[in-house]
Motif scaffolding. Structure first.
Motif, PDB file in Angstrom:
ATOM      1  N   GLU A   1       0.840  -1.214   0.000  1.00  0.00           N
ATOM      2  CA  GLU A   1       0.000   0.000   0.000  1.00  0.00           C
ATOM      3  C   GLU A   1       0.874   1.263   0.000  1.00  0.00           C
TER       4      GLU A   1
ATOM      5  N   GLN B   1      -6.281  -1.205  -9.387  1.00  0.00           N
ATOM      6  CA  GLN B   1      -7.576  -1.171  -8.702  1.00  0.00           C
ATOM      7  C   GLN B   1      -7.789   0.128  -7.910  1.00  0.00           C
ATOM      8  N   ASN B   2      -6.701   0.747  -7.456  1.00  0.00           N
ATOM      9  CA  ASN B   2      -6.872   1.860  -6.526  1.00  0.00           C
ATOM     10  C   ASN B   2      -6.337   3.195  -7.036  1.00  0.00           C
TER      11      ASN B   2
ATOM     12  N   TYR C   1      -2.723  -3.656  -7.086  1.00  0.00           N
ATOM     13  CA  TYR C   1      -3.151  -2.552  -6.229  1.00  0.00           C
ATOM     14  C   TYR C   1      -3.228  -1.243  -7.026  1.00  0.00           C
TER      15      TYR C   1
ATOM     16  N   GLU D   1      -8.867   6.326  -6.924  1.00  0.00           N
ATOM     17  CA  GLU D   1      -9.259   6.698  -5.559  1.00  0.00           C
ATOM     18  C   GLU D   1      -8.096   7.353  -4.800  1.00  0.00           C
TER      19      GLU D   1
END
Length: 517
Positions: free
Chosen positions: A438, A501-502, A498, A505
């Motif tokens: 992350e 998909q992110n 990751y 956002e």
């Protein structure tokens, strides 16, 4: 030179001894005058402090006041010849006892200079009369090869001199062969009084857990060469030189001839003036190479241990430790080759590529030599091992990659700290890598305009991912090659997933607006 009644001659040089050198001589003679005839005394003085000057003047004074002879022992040909020359300069006629020496005229000499093996052979053959030797001086006394000769000098005062009174062998501590130690000036004192140059150290955090320790207590040549001849390591050595010492005279120490040769080719391919030297070189080749090194302002000499003793070249600007060692003596010897002062030279550089600074501390640290002499095992056991050293490293992203993440204030992620925190909270260890992914994802998105930019930046994180995977594996005590490879491949897949998909956002969260289509 004119000869005196004792056979001594007037000194060729009228150079005065420094006060600390004369003070050392006084202390040694005080012990000599009060101790038994067979007393063994050790004297410590840093490389560059003038040990040869001190014991040459001692020999001169001893022969002037006593009717017995002197023997000076060395362990290398170069030191043997240098010592003979220095004694001559101090007005002491001496005979070098080498393999070719004719000993028919030995009665005409009151001082002999010899190498260990040669002397041992001559004594066993009964070709050298040592019955009248009253003083034996041993240069570089930390070498264990000298101990086999002690049986021949049971009625002589033995003085060993060394920069580091620590034997490389646990089984042969120096305290077993010497009765007492006198310590000389410290490195720091010699620097402050402008007798030695100050070392400026550039320390690189190295992963050395692949290195193996041999029967001599130091890292094996094979395991060292496997590490230091890798393309990445060769490039790191080159880049370290270019960054810190480009255009400066440098002496490189390697562990293994092949490593030194590969360094030679790497530096040569970069267009740099470089030569290689090892113990297979002939005397003529060695002389030519060292002459070139002395006369070439920006010369780079890649070597293998051969120049750790008996070599003085004050024009050296940089010492590169392209090896790791567990020997405190070798560490001090290598760095000491750059410590000679010259004209305006008051400092020199040390590039450490072997975690040696972490292992032993700064060159010139305030070491308790008396404690080391009396309790060598206690000192050695307190040294950190490679795993402990590396556990304290903070991985820094290379500068050329860090600039690609310039919008991120912090790119570091402490795997160990997150693991300890997760364990304390009763969480699965898997969350450590999830949080790492992350954080990697965030810094990629922070510095991108779209998801494709972010995926491109993720490809630059290979070394950073390697470090994090290694740290994580140590935390969970699993480090097989296959497991680490699987972890790394899985990490990269999850990082890319990751980002896809992110991206939108996280981008909006960071910037306050969505990315453009």
């Amino acid at each position: 030179m004119t000869e005196t009644a004792t056979g001594l001659q007037e000194k060729k040089s009228d150079k005065e001894l420094y006060s600390y050198q004369q003070g050392a001589i006084n202390k040694i003679f005080e012990k000599f005058d009060t101790a038994a005839d067979n007393y063994h005394l050790l004297y410590q003085l840093p490389t560059g402090g003038g040990k040869t000057v001190i014991f040459s003047e001692m020999v001169r004074q001893y022969l002037k006041n006593h009717k017995r002879k002197v023997l000076v022992l060395t362990h290398r040909v170069e030191l043997c010849n240098q010592t003979s020359t220095m004694l001559t300069n101090f007005g002491v006629p001496n005979k070098v006892v080498n393999s070719k020496a004719n000993l028919d005229d030995q009665d005409q000499y009151i001082c002999f200079v010899a190498m260990v093996e040669t002397l041992n052979n001559r004594l066993n053959d009964g070709k050298l009369d040592i019955s009248d030797i009253g003083l034996v001086i041993i240069d570089e006394a930390h070498y264990n090869s000298f101990t086999k000769l002690f049986k021949f000098f049971e009625n002589a005062f033995v003085l060993g001199v060394t920069a580091t009174p620590l034997s490389s062998s646990k089984e042969l501590p120096m305290k077993d062969n010497y009765d007492d130690l006198i310590t000389g000036e410290s490195i720091q004192s010699l620097i402050e009084n402008e007798f030695l140059a100050r070392a400026e150290v550039f320390q690189y955090d190295m992963g050395l857990t692949s290195l193996e320790v041999g029967s001599n207590g130091d890292y094996t040549v094979k395991s060292s060469e496997d590490l230091y001849t890798s393309p990445a390591m060769l490039d790191k050595t080159l880049q370290a030189y270019l960054k810190h010492s480009k255009g400066k005279k440098a002496l490189i120490f390697n562990n293994g001839i092949n490593t030194s040769i590969q360094i030679y080719y790497t530096f040569k391919a970069a267009g740099l003036p470089v030569m290689h030297l090892d113990n297979t070189a002939t005397k003529k080749q060695r002389k030519q190479i060292l002459k070139w090194f002395k006369e070439t302002p920006d010369a780079i000499l890649s070597s293998v241990s051969i120049l750790t003793t008996g070599f003085d070249e004050p024009t050296i600007d940089t010492i590169i430790l392209n090896r790791a060692t567990k020997s405190l003596t070798l560490y001090y010897q290598m760095i000491g080759r750059g410590s000679r002062i010259l004209n305006n030279k008051s400092s020199f550089k040390v590039i450490d590529l072997g975690n040696n600074y972490h292992r032993f501390g700064p060159w010139g640290a305030d070491l308790d030599w008396q404690m080391i002499f009396k309790s060598p095992n206690f000192y050695m056991e307190r040294l950190q091992n490679d795993e402990d050293i590396e556990s304290n490293f903070r991985h820094e992203m290379p500068e050329e990659i860090r600039v690609q993440f310039e919008k991120s204030e912090e790119v570091y992620f402490d795997i160990k700290e997150v693991y300890i925190d997760a364990t304390y909270k009763g969480e699965s260890s898997k969350v450590v890598l999830e949080r790492s992914i992350e954080q990697h994802g965030k810094i990629c998105i922070e510095n991108s305009e779209d998801v494709y930019d972010a995926l491109g930046l993720a490809k630059l994180l290979d070394e950073d991912i390697d470090y994090r995977i290694q740290s994580y594996a140590k935390c969970i005590s699993r480090s097989t090659f296959n497991f680490l490879k699987w972890l790394k491949d899985d990490y990269k897949l999850k990082l890319n997933s990751y980002l896809r998909q992110n991206f939108d956002e996280v981008f909006e969260e960071i910037n306050g607006f969505p990315p453009e289509d």
